[in-house]
Design an enzyme around this catalytic site. Structure first.
Site, PDB file in Angstrom:
ATOM      1  N   HIS A  46      -6.620  13.637  -6.780  1.00  0.00           N
ATOM      2  CA  HIS A  46      -6.269  12.540  -7.672  1.00  0.00           C
ATOM      3  C   HIS A  46      -6.411  11.221  -6.916  1.00  0.00           C
ATOM      4  O   HIS A  46      -6.265  11.167  -5.695  1.00  0.00           O
ATOM      5  CB  HIS A  46      -4.830  12.689  -8.141  1.00  0.00           C
ATOM      6  CG  HIS A  46      -4.610  13.798  -9.113  1.00  0.00           C
ATOM      7  ND1 HIS A  46      -3.564  13.804  -9.995  1.00  0.00           N
ATOM      8  CD2 HIS A  46      -5.302  14.944  -9.355  1.00  0.00           C
ATOM      9  CE1 HIS A  46      -3.606  14.894 -10.732  1.00  0.00           C
ATOM     10  NE2 HIS A  46      -4.654  15.613 -10.359  1.00  0.00           N
ATOM     11  N   GLU A  48      -4.475   8.690  -6.583  1.00  0.00           N
ATOM     12  CA  GLU A  48      -3.305   8.280  -5.804  1.00  0.00           C
ATOM     13  C   GLU A  48      -3.248   9.010  -4.462  1.00  0.00           C
ATOM     14  O   GLU A  48      -2.969   8.390  -3.433  1.00  0.00           O
ATOM     15  CB  GLU A  48      -2.011   8.580  -6.576  1.00  0.00           C
ATOM     16  CG  GLU A  48      -1.904   7.868  -7.908  1.00  0.00           C
ATOM     17  CD  GLU A  48      -2.385   8.693  -9.097  1.00  0.00           C
ATOM     18  OE1 GLU A  48      -1.786   8.551 -10.173  1.00  0.00           O
ATOM     19  OE2 GLU A  48      -3.353   9.462  -8.956  1.00  0.00           O
ATOM     20  N   CYS A  76       1.095  11.594 -12.234  1.00  0.00           N
ATOM     21  CA  CYS A  76       1.637  12.908 -12.580  1.00  0.00           C
ATOM     22  C   CYS A  76       2.749  13.250 -11.587  1.00  0.00           C
ATOM     23  O   CYS A  76       3.030  12.488 -10.662  1.00  0.00           O
ATOM     24  CB  CYS A  76       0.527  13.960 -12.517  1.00  0.00           C
ATOM     25  SG  CYS A  76      -0.072  14.288 -10.839  1.00  0.00           S
ATOM     26  N   CYS A  79       1.530  13.349  -7.877  1.00  0.00           N
ATOM     27  CA  CYS A  79       1.262  12.024  -7.312  1.00  0.00           C
ATOM     28  C   CYS A  79       2.536  11.196  -7.163  1.00  0.00           C
ATOM     29  O   CYS A  79       2.706  10.489  -6.169  1.00  0.00           O
ATOM     30  CB  CYS A  79       0.230  11.304  -8.159  1.00  0.00           C
ATOM     31  SG  CYS A  79      -1.397  12.093  -8.073  1.00  0.00           S
TER      32      CYS A  79
END
Length: 146
Positions: A46, A48, A76, A79
């Protein structure tokens, strides 16, 4: 947030969910990233997480206490946890994620639990632009899959 949107556009062009993240320290961008989950076949890629890894490498430290993160889509659970563990000082979120958002939409990792670090959070920064790129992506993806 404009730089995070540029990162999201890079993800879009790779047929990745268009999320971008930027980490800033002392007013200077130290890390930029976008989703690479599909490209790398790795659920942890992801924006992040990748931005945190780059910032940690640049600063040679896992503690990013004086850093701020700008992300186009609400993080999410994975993260949000990484943001807390990295000791990010402040998080700026572009648009909420009503399906998997863990910073207020579905649950709120940042506020509802007693962790040893508290992340300040400001939401809806350039929301229309952040939301539009996601809506356009999924609209186009549905056309491709037909």
């Amino acid at each position: 947030m404009q730089e995070a949107i540029k990162e999201a556009k890079k993800a879009y062009n790779k047929l990745e969910v268009p999320v971008g993240a930027v980490i800033v320290k002392d007013g200077e961008i130290i890390a930029k990233a976008h989703n690479l989950k599909e490209t790398k076949n790795d659920t942890t890629k992801h924006a992040e997480i990748l931005a945190i890894q780059k910032a940690s490498k640049k600063l040679n430290a896992w503690r990013l206490e004086e850093c701020e993160m700008y992300v186009t889509l609400e993080p999410c659970t994975m993260c949000a946890g990484a943001i807390i563990n990295a000791r990010i000082k402040k998080l700026y979120i572009g648009t909420p994620d009503p399906k998997t958002g863990a910073c207020g939409s579905v649950l709120n990792i940042l506020d509802d639990y007693k962790f040893n670090h508290k992340v300040e959070c400001e939401k809806y920064i350039m929301q229309e632009q952040c939301e539009k790129i996601l809506k356009d992506f999924f609209k186009n993806l549905r056309k491709i899959k037909k």
